[in-house]
Write a protein that holds these residues in place. Structure first.
Motif, PDB file in Angstrom:
ATOM      1  N   ALA A   1      -6.667   6.264  -4.868  1.00  0.00           N
ATOM      2  CA  ALA A   1      -6.169   4.961  -4.412  1.00  0.00           C
ATOM      3  C   ALA A   1      -6.537   4.716  -2.948  1.00  0.00           C
ATOM      4  O   ALA A   1      -6.936   3.608  -2.576  1.00  0.00           O
TER       5      ALA A   1
ATOM      6  N   LEU B   1       1.432   9.820  -4.826  1.00  0.00           N
ATOM      7  CA  LEU B   1       1.911   8.773  -5.728  1.00  0.00           C
ATOM      8  C   LEU B   1       1.996   9.280  -7.153  1.00  0.00           C
ATOM      9  O   LEU B   1       1.271  10.190  -7.554  1.00  0.00           O
TER      10      LEU B   1
ATOM     11  N   GLY C   1      -1.975   0.324 -12.793  1.00  0.00           N
ATOM     12  CA  GLY C   1      -2.110   0.516 -11.352  1.00  0.00           C
ATOM     13  C   GLY C   1      -0.995  -0.007 -10.484  1.00  0.00           C
ATOM     14  O   GLY C   1      -1.185  -0.213  -9.284  1.00  0.00           O
TER      15      GLY C   1
ATOM     16  N   SER D   1      -0.216   2.480  -7.467  1.00  0.00           N
ATOM     17  CA  SER D   1      -1.278   2.571  -6.456  1.00  0.00           C
ATOM     18  C   SER D   1      -1.388   1.276  -5.656  1.00  0.00           C
ATOM     19  O   SER D   1      -1.596   1.311  -4.432  1.00  0.00           O
TER      20      SER D   1
ATOM     21  N   PRO E   1       0.938   8.120 -10.528  1.00  0.00           N
ATOM     22  CA  PRO E   1      -0.020   7.091 -10.942  1.00  0.00           C
ATOM     23  C   PRO E   1       0.434   6.229 -12.109  1.00  0.00           C
ATOM     24  O   PRO E   1      -0.177   5.196 -12.385  1.00  0.00           O
TER      25      PRO E   1
ATOM     26  N   GLY F   1      -3.172  10.332  -5.357  1.00  0.00           N
ATOM     27  CA  GLY F   1      -3.220   9.676  -4.049  1.00  0.00           C
ATOM     28  C   GLY F   1      -4.604   9.376  -3.526  1.00  0.00           C
ATOM     29  O   GLY F   1      -4.889   8.266  -3.084  1.00  0.00           O
TER      30      GLY F   1
END
Length: 376
Positions: A72, A9, A39, A42, A11, A69
């Motif tokens: 999260a 991801l 966030g 996430s 972030p 990643g």
């Protein structure tokens, strides 16, 4: 054999959408912590994996480290194996994304689930090319590319089909903004496919009649307005025709306001829009449709949050699209991809624009389309 799915991801993807920021490529270093704390990326990744898990998804998750990643996944209770990739000592950058994607490929993953926007997709395409199928969880601001599912939940359903062996993949375009803000094809990725279609690539209106229809739509809107009307003009060329008719040099990618006094505010953020709507005697929103995708909200117009729409009222929203743009929608519906909790509304709230809505397509021409939740 158990499929091994890489998870990666960005972030900070999606941060600043409601703040009238058009992406995070140029995010200042001192805003990085704020973007991580927000966030959005996430949360939407976790929503996709929770949907996958609820549908009995079985695979080994191979996560990129830390903010990319693993953090999260661990906080959400997923059993993820973290690859040994050198941790960044400060804010992550695209170099970290590139390195993590390449390491995941070297580790032998069978597919890659990523959460971000067009910039993230561009980085991943540079890193892995056509090595494995990918599923994009839409978490950025624009998301014009063909590799994204229509919502986090749709990404989770697609991942369930993929890990059950019921999906295939095909080459899909990765689009990102050019210098003038228009999307262009940057690269390609192998996009996983199943019975549920992904979003299409963003497309513009190019029929010869489009320019005339846009002007006719603007003229109809002005005829139905009054001297007390405060115009809120959403992104896109169809809504921009109204700005032209009002003599406003709009931003095209942002949300602009034209007050009854003639005063103009450009690229307005969510907080200011809420204040404008609350104070105006006759506020009206002109909202265009993303060509080729059918998105009404959730792609590049996060400033128009559910709380702004609730304060405005659905009867004060004019949805506009040229007839050729409507004709390209398959299926012929409009989508809303709202963020978690409908942008601050109470849990379980229904978005004010869901349901059948009239769409103005020309001079005295309208059609009715169903506006649906992209998560459904």
């Amino acid at each position: 054999m158990t499929m091994r799915v890489g998870v990666l991801l960005n972030p900070i993807a999606g941060f600043g959408g409601t703040l009238a920021m058009h992406g995070t490529d140029l995010l200042a270093a001192d805003r990085f912590a704020d973007a991580v704390a927000a966030g959005r990326s996430s949360r939407r990744l976790v929503r996709a994996l929770e949907t996958w898990q609820a549908r009995g998804g079985a695979a080994r998750l191979v996560s990129a480290p830390g903010l990319l990643g693993a953090d999260a996944l661990r906080s959400a209770g997923f059993d993820a194996r973290v690859d040994v990739v050198e941790e960044a000592t400060g804010p992550t950058t695209r170099r970290d994304t590139l390195a993590a994607a390449r390491r995941l490929i070297a580790d032998g993953i069978d597919a890659l689930l990523f959460s971000g926007g067009d910039g993230t997709a561009t980085d991943i395409a540079e890193a892995i090319g056509l090595a494995v199928p990918v599923i994009g969880v839409p978490s950025g601001v624009k998301m014009h590319s063909q590799v994204f599912s229509r919502s986090p939940e749709a990404a989770g359903r697609l991942l369930a089909e993929l890990t059950a062996g019921r999906a295939w993949d095909e080459t899909a375009d990765v689009l990102d903004a050019a210098a003038d803000g228009s999307p262009g094809v940057i690269a390609a990725l192998r996009a996983a496919r199943a019975g549920e279609p992904l979003q299409g690539a963003k497309g513009g209106s190019s029929a010869p009649s489009d320019a005339g229809e846009r002007r006719a739509i603007a003229a109809e809107l002005l005829r139905a307005s009054g001297p007390a009307t405060t115009w809120i003009i959403g992104p896109g060329t169809t809504a921009a025709a109204l700005a032209d008719a009002l003599g406003v040099a709009g931003t095209l990618r942002g949300v602009d306001v034209r007050h009854p006094s003639g005063a103009v505010e450009l690229d307005v953020d969510e907080e200011r829009l809420l204040a404008v709507v609350s104070a105006a005697a006759d506020p009206r929103l002109v909202l265009g449709v993303v060509g080729g995708q059918g998105f009404l909200l959730g792609r590049g117009n996060h400033e128009l949050s559910p709380r702004v729409l609730s304060a405005l009222g659905a009867d004060r929203v004019s949805i506009v699209a040229t007839s050729s743009k409507v004709a390209t929608l398959v299926p012929p519906v409009l989508y809303i991809d709202a963020d978690d909790g409908l942008g601050g509304e109470p849990a379980g709230s229904r978005h004010p624009l869901l349901g059948y809505r009239r769409v103005r397509t020309g001079a005295r021409q309208t059609t009715v389309l169903n506006v649906v939740d992209a998560a459904a």
